[in-house]
Every structure is written in C-alpha cells, then in structure tokens.
Design a protein around this motif. Structure first.
Motif, PDB file in Angstrom:
ATOM      1  N   LEU A 182     -12.955-114.993 -38.104  1.00 57.70           N
ATOM      2  CA  LEU A 182     -13.858-115.510 -37.071  1.00 57.70           C
ATOM      3  C   LEU A 182     -14.251-116.946 -37.374  1.00 57.70           C
ATOM      4  CD1 LEU A 182     -15.717-115.202 -34.611  1.00 57.70           C
ATOM      5  CD2 LEU A 182     -17.439-114.204 -36.143  1.00 57.70           C
ATOM      6  N   LEU A 183     -14.619-117.220 -38.620  1.00 60.90           N
ATOM      7  CA  LEU A 183     -15.025-118.573 -38.992  1.00 60.90           C
ATOM      8  C   LEU A 183     -13.867-119.555 -38.851  1.00 60.90           C
ATOM      9  CD1 LEU A 183     -17.236-117.767 -42.119  1.00 60.90           C
ATOM     10  CD2 LEU A 183     -18.024-118.485 -39.852  1.00 60.90           C
TER      11      LEU A 183
ATOM     12  N   VAL B  84     -12.055-123.897 -32.597  1.00 61.78           N
ATOM     13  CA  VAL B  84     -12.699-124.021 -31.282  1.00 61.78           C
ATOM     14  C   VAL B  84     -13.599-125.255 -31.222  1.00 61.78           C
ATOM     15  CG1 VAL B  84     -14.401-122.946 -29.743  1.00 61.78           C
ATOM     16  CG2 VAL B  84     -12.586-121.561 -30.748  1.00 61.78           C
ATOM     17  N   VAL B  85     -14.312-125.538 -32.297  1.00 59.46           N
ATOM     18  CA  VAL B  85     -15.224-126.679 -32.320  1.00 59.46           C
ATOM     19  C   VAL B  85     -14.476-128.002 -32.510  1.00 59.46           C
ATOM     20  CG1 VAL B  85     -17.123-127.767 -33.607  1.00 59.46           C
ATOM     21  CG2 VAL B  85     -17.179-125.307 -33.126  1.00 59.46           C
ATOM     22  N   MET B  86     -13.422-127.983 -33.344  1.00 59.72           N
ATOM     23  CA  MET B  86     -12.733-129.220 -33.679  1.00 59.72           C
ATOM     24  C   MET B  86     -11.862-129.744 -32.556  1.00 59.72           C
ATOM     25  SD  MET B  86     -13.654-130.461 -36.523  1.00 59.72           S
ATOM     26  CE  MET B  86     -12.355-131.698 -36.657  1.00 59.72           C
TER      27      MET B  86
ATOM     28  N   GLY C 114      -3.107-125.923 -24.611  1.00 62.21           N
ATOM     29  CA  GLY C 114      -4.218-125.477 -23.779  1.00 62.21           C
ATOM     30  C   GLY C 114      -4.384-123.972 -23.793  1.00 62.21           C
ATOM     31  N   LEU C 115      -3.266-123.246 -23.684  1.00 58.49           N
ATOM     32  CA  LEU C 115      -3.327-121.781 -23.693  1.00 58.49           C
ATOM     33  C   LEU C 115      -3.828-121.264 -25.040  1.00 58.49           C
ATOM     34  CD1 LEU C 115      -0.064-120.741 -21.796  1.00 58.49           C
ATOM     35  CD2 LEU C 115      -2.432-120.474 -21.021  1.00 58.49           C
TER      36      LEU C 115
ATOM     37  N   ALA D  71     -11.479-117.340 -26.366  1.00 56.84           N
ATOM     38  CA  ALA D  71     -11.819-116.038 -25.795  1.00 56.84           C
ATOM     39  C   ALA D  71     -11.898-114.969 -26.884  1.00 56.84           C
ATOM     40  CB  ALA D  71     -10.780-115.643 -24.745  1.00 56.84           C
ATOM     41  N   TYR D  72     -10.950-115.000 -27.801  1.00 59.53           N
ATOM     42  CA  TYR D  72     -10.950-114.004 -28.877  1.00 59.53           C
ATOM     43  C   TYR D  72     -12.159-114.196 -29.800  1.00 59.53           C
ATOM     44  CZ  TYR D  72      -9.317-111.128 -32.766  1.00 59.53           C
ATOM     45  OH  TYR D  72      -9.208-110.178 -33.751  1.00 59.53           O
TER      46      TYR D  72
END
Length: 359
Positions: free
Chosen positions: A134-135, A141-143, A174-175, A182-183
């Motif tokens: 998760l981390l 996701v943030v980067m 993008g996908l 989402a995951y």
C-alpha cells in the motif's frame, strides 16, 4: 504445523531455486551484448577516463542507503519482531525473488511466507506485506502528479520515436496510474474502514460469468484484506509516520540511482538530473508490464529510449545500462544465492540438499 512444513518449504524452494538465475542473466546480457555489437565505435568509451569519483561515491551511498532503508522499514512495520539480521535476510531474499519472478508477481508472493517462517503469525505476515504494498503504491500515486508538473512533456521520450509507440506509452502510463490509484483507494478503504463490505463487493464482482475463473483468488485476497485489517488497526500515528517516511526514503533513493550513474560519467545539469528522476516513473511502467523475470531483457532494451539523450553515444549508453543492471539487478541475484541457503539453515535448522535448490 510441523506436518505442513515440508510442503511449504518445497513451495518456497520451487519459486526461489537458484537455477532460475540462468534465464534472466542470459536474457539481459544477450540484449546488452547485441546493443554493444550494433553500436560500438572506437573511442565511444573515452568518457570513462573522466569518471567522477564523487558521483561514483554518491551512487554507492545511495545504493547502500536504499537497502538500509528497506531493512529498517520491514523491521519497523513488523513492530520490531524481526531482528536486524532477520530483516536483512528477508529483504535480500525478497529482492532476489523480485529478480527471478515476473514483474507482475514480484517478491510479494513470497514475502508473507518469509515473515511467517521468522515467527510472525500468518495473519500479521499478510498484514505487513499489504502495508508495504500500500505504501509503495501511494508513493507512486503522489509522485506522478509531481513529476508530471516538473517535467511536462519531457516525462516521455520523444527522440525519433514512432508516434504509435508514444501514444501507446502515454495510454499505458495513464491506465497504470488510474489502476494503481483505484487499487490503493480500495486497499485504504478495506484496511482501515470497512473490509467486510469490500469482501462482499469483490465476491459479487467475480461471480460474474466473465470473471468467474478468478473468483477463488479474489475470495482469497478479500479474506487476506479482512485479516490484515484486524492486525494493523490500533497502530499509532508514530508507527505510520515512520512507515511513510521510510517508504519515501527508499523509493526516492531507488529512483536516484540512474541519475547518479549518468552524472558519474557525463556532465549533468540540475534540470537534466530532475528530468532523469521524472522519467524513472514512466520507465517503471515498462517494467511493470514486463513478462520476463525481473524485466530481464526488456529493462535493458528500453533503457536507451528513456535515458539515451542524457548520455550521448549509444556505446556509452549501453555501458551505463550494463552498470545500472549490475548494481540494481544482477547483484541481487548473487545476494539471493548467498542469503537463501543461509536463511534456510537458520529457519529450518538444516542445510538444504543441493538437489532441492535446483543446483
């Protein structure tokens, strides 16, 4: 239970037998060898004589810091149940498994078993591995928005490339971002808010005819989320702060390696260094979809497309490809072959027979 130990041990050895080293090494070195054969010209390696000792030292420190960060993180996430030695063994074998298994599988399939054999209950082992996953996903996701803002179109390689390839790469990027986001959101909700509702949704979703063949795996994954949620709830803010900071540290170090290696042999401006860091994000997409063990062959072949413009001649690019894969991939194949037998001796109390390791 003792009765099931031989079966579990054999499953681990089947996945991690050192004979699996042969295929990725052959794939990777064959691709690099072909690239050298196609591009080599006398004098192309002249920049090696002007290598920067300072940047070589920085590269070494980044590599050591990255592994030290991984060791610290798994020890912290496991609530210090693991000793420093056990943490080092787990990380080295985890990295080894990531190198010899397809990128989509990685070491995550082996990690719960490693932790379980270190004396951690299966439920907690699954929880700790899910926390690390998760981390790692949240870092990505943030980067991504940050590097997109920093690099803009420079995030994608565009030098003399087929427009169809560029379109495919941008769509894949993008996908992948949408899917990882989402995951990650699903995992956050399942682990910290309502795991049972997520389990019900997954079971119903995979009951559809088109997805029914994957229903057993979905059901198992849903159960693992429920178990993990039970295990990790109640950890304080300090626990999560250190887990997050150590994750940022190790992944940032991981993405810095290529820039440090290039800067060691080629004069590099701060903006170019930043661009190389950003391109690592899109380079990772290629590795994620690679079907070969550890992305062998594909990682080497794609490297010049993403980083060749910062290096210069194709021959120097191929040299840095080889050096990069040595310190971030082939080295861990060697480490795994060394650490795995020692770990088996320590955990199972006996040395594995040569045949059981696939030698």
């Amino acid at each position: 239970m003792p009765v099931t130990q031989p079966t579990q041990e054999q499953q681990l050895l089947d996945k991690l037998r050192p004979s699996r080293i042969v295929l990725p090494v052959l794939l990777g070195l064959s691709v690099v060898g072909f690239m050298f054969w196609r591009s080599y010209k006398p004098g192309d390696l002249a920049p090696l004589a002007n290598a920067s000792p300072l940047w070589l030292l920085v590269t070494l420190l980044v590599l050591v810091a990255r592994d030290a960060g991984y060791v610290y993180r798994i020890r912290h996430i496991s609530e210090r149940v693991l000793s420093w030695r056990a943490s080092l063994d787990v990380i080295m074998i985890w990295e080894f498994s990531s190198c010899i298994l397809p990128s989509a599988v990685g070491g995550t399939s082996v990690a719960p078993f490693l932790l379980n054999k270190e004396g951690i209950t299966l439920g907690k082992s699954l929880a700790y591995v899910m926390v690390t996953a998760l981390l790692d996903n949240l870092y990505y996701v943030v980067m991504v928005p940050l590097v997109v803002w920093l690099a803009h179109e420079g995030l994608y390689p565009d030098e003399n490339l087929n427009s169809g390839f560029m379109t495919t790469l941008k769509v894949a990027f993008g996908l992948s971002y949408v899917m990882v986001t989402a995951y990650s959101a699903l995992m956050l909700y399942a682990l910290f808010i309502n795991p049972l509702s997520v389990k019900r949704v997954l079971v119903r979703l995979f009951s559809l005819r088109i997805l029914r063949r994957w229903r057993p795996k979905a059901y198992q994954h849903a159960n693992e989320m429920v178990w993990a949620s039970t295990q990790i709830r109640g950890n304080g803010a300090g626990y999560w702060l250190r887990a997050v900071l150590s994750t940022v540290f190790v992944w940032t170090a991981r993405y810095l390696v290529i820039g440090c290696l290039i800067a060691a042999f080629v004069p590099t401006t701060p903006s170019e260094f930043t661009m190389m860091f950003a391109r690592n994000i899109t380079y990772k997409v290629i590795l994620l979809v690679a079907i070969t063990p550890g992305g062998a062959g594909i990682a080497e072949g794609a490297f010049p497309t993403f980083f060749g413009k910062f290096i210069g001649t194709p021959t120097m690019t191929n040299f840095i490809v080889l050096l990069y894969r040595i310190v971030t991939y082939y080295l861990y194949l060697v480490f795994g072959a060394v650490f795995l037998p020692r770990w088996i001796t320590r955990v199972f109390g006996r040395r594995p027979e040569p045949g059981s390791l696939g030698l």
